[in-house]
Design an enzyme around this catalytic site. Structure first.
Site, PDB file in Angstrom:
ATOM      1  N   TRP A  83     -39.429  27.035  35.394  1.00 19.33           N
ATOM      2  CA  TRP A  83     -39.525  28.298  35.756  1.00 19.33           C
ATOM      3  C   TRP A  83     -38.338  29.092  34.716  1.00 19.33           C
ATOM      4  O   TRP A  83     -38.640  29.543  33.511  1.00 19.33           O
ATOM      5  CB  TRP A  83     -39.222  29.462  37.063  1.00 19.33           C
ATOM      6  N   ASN A 129     -45.983  28.555  35.843  1.00 17.96           N
ATOM      7  CA  ASN A 129     -46.019  29.085  37.294  1.00 17.96           C
ATOM      8  C   ASN A 129     -45.561  30.445  38.087  1.00 17.96           C
ATOM      9  O   ASN A 129     -45.352  30.822  38.525  1.00 17.96           O
ATOM     10  CB  ASN A 129     -45.545  28.354  38.090  1.00 17.96           C
ATOM     11  N   ASP A 130     -45.414  31.065  36.470  1.00 19.48           N
ATOM     12  CA  ASP A 130     -44.922  32.246  36.495  1.00 19.48           C
ATOM     13  C   ASP A 130     -45.455  33.392  37.149  1.00 19.48           C
ATOM     14  O   ASP A 130     -47.360  33.304  36.776  1.00 19.48           O
ATOM     15  CB  ASP A 130     -44.296  32.911  34.932  1.00 19.48           C
ATOM     16  N   VAL A 131     -45.473  34.392  37.603  1.00 17.45           N
ATOM     17  CA  VAL A 131     -46.893  35.383  38.514  1.00 17.45           C
ATOM     18  C   VAL A 131     -46.825  36.447  38.162  1.00 17.45           C
ATOM     19  O   VAL A 131     -48.088  36.787  37.816  1.00 17.45           O
ATOM     20  CB  VAL A 131     -45.497  35.730  40.138  1.00 17.45           C
ATOM     21  N   TRP A 185     -46.884  39.189  29.119  1.00 23.32           N
ATOM     22  CA  TRP A 185     -46.296  39.573  30.101  1.00 23.32           C
ATOM     23  C   TRP A 185     -45.907  41.469  30.210  1.00 23.32           C
ATOM     24  O   TRP A 185     -46.041  41.832  31.283  1.00 23.32           O
ATOM     25  CB  TRP A 185     -44.791  39.120  29.458  1.00 23.32           C
TER      26      TRP A 185
END
Length: 297
Positions: free
Chosen positions: A232, A251-253, A293
């Site tokens: 990440w 895998n970034d939340v 984002w």
């Protein structure tokens, strides 16, 4: 004063909105659609910039309080910094053409047209921000950054305001874990930060070296070989500092939550699902991530 041309696919207002996402941001401030920041230069000078839009096709950079650089090379360095910060030299037209055909991205293009992948030009600052932000919420990450900058960075007092400057790798490399205790960061993160600072201060880790490593996967492998830097953090830095368009923090939340929100899912998407969608985003994985984002702010 400097005047920097901008492409048609650029909105100063959209980028200012992004930079306004935290009231605890300590390295820049915004007032009346003007952006203020102190920029450390290789010469040792630290001019304070006021950046504003000049119509729709240019940015105006004004220097405050007698900090205007007198040397041409310093003014050129400031211009390069601003162009890098706002990613002004990237042609976004192919990204927009792709995004308008994509179910996940088409709404983001309409909502945030002209937004750029706001960069972190300094490698140590980018890596430090990635390390600080690991496994904590964004609000606390900003608090930790402020503590680090206020304790170990520099400042410029100019026209009644104090402008903070992020500490350099050399500023941090000679410290100890005990020196960092006051900012209330975990011991592991303190060790990661010190180790990264030492690699950069020694010249072993550089932007040029990462760019020359042979592509995004090779650069990621180089970074994850450093203690405390996982996939990440590596991909975040490759996106925001190295400007590698195919860096992708799968895998970034935040990315997972954005996709969940856009699609109205009752769960976060799995990594394999994100990878399948991302096939259609190539070679714009970084920009696709950045625009998704933005949905969350």
């Amino acid at each position: 004063m400097l005047r920097l041309s901008v492409p048609e696919e650029f909105s100063f207002a959209e980028n200012v909105k992004y930079l306004s996402r935290s009231s605890n941001e300590c390295l820049s401030r915004i007032d009346n659609q003007r952006l203020y920041k102190a920029v450390p230069l290789e010469s040792g000078a630290t001019p304070v910039m006021e950046i504003s839009a000049e119509g729709s096709d240019a940015l105006k950079v004004r220097f405050l309080g007698g900090t205007a650089p007198s040397r041409k090379r310093d003014r050129e360095e400031v211009a390069r910094y601003v162009r890098d910060w706002f990613d002004l030299d990237t042609d976004l037209r192919p990204f927009y053409e792709m995004a308008r055909r994509d179910a996940l991205l088409q709404g983001t293009v309409d909502s945030f047209y002209g937004l750029r992948n706001i960069g972190i030009p300094d490698l140590f600052e980018a890596l430090a921000w990635g390390i600080i932000g690991q496994q904590i919420n964004l609000a606390f990450a900003y608090t930790l950054k402020r503590r680090l900058v206020e304790q170990f960075g520099r400042h410029v007092d100019c026209e009644g305001e104090r402008y903070l400057v992020f500490p350099s790798a050399r500023d941090i490399a000679g410290l100890t874990v005990q020196d960092l205790e006051g900012i209330r960061m975990t011991r592991n993160k303190s060790e990661y930060l010190l180790g990264t600072a030492q690699l950069i201060a020694s010249g072993e880790l550089t932007k040029e070296g990462l760019r020359a490593s042979g592509g995004v996967k090779a650069a990621e492998k180089r970074l994850v070989g450093i203690r405390g830097i996982g996939p990440w953090t590596a991909n975040y830095v490759l996106m925001r500092c190295l400007r590698m368009p195919d860096a992708f923090p799968v895998n970034d939340v935040g990315l997972q939550n954005a996709v969940k929100h856009v699609l109205g899912m009752d769960r976060k998407p799995a990594a394999k699902e994100l990878l399948a969608w991302a096939e259609g985003w190539k070679p714009w994985l970084s920009y696709a991530t950045f625009y998704l984002w933005r949905v969350l702010y």
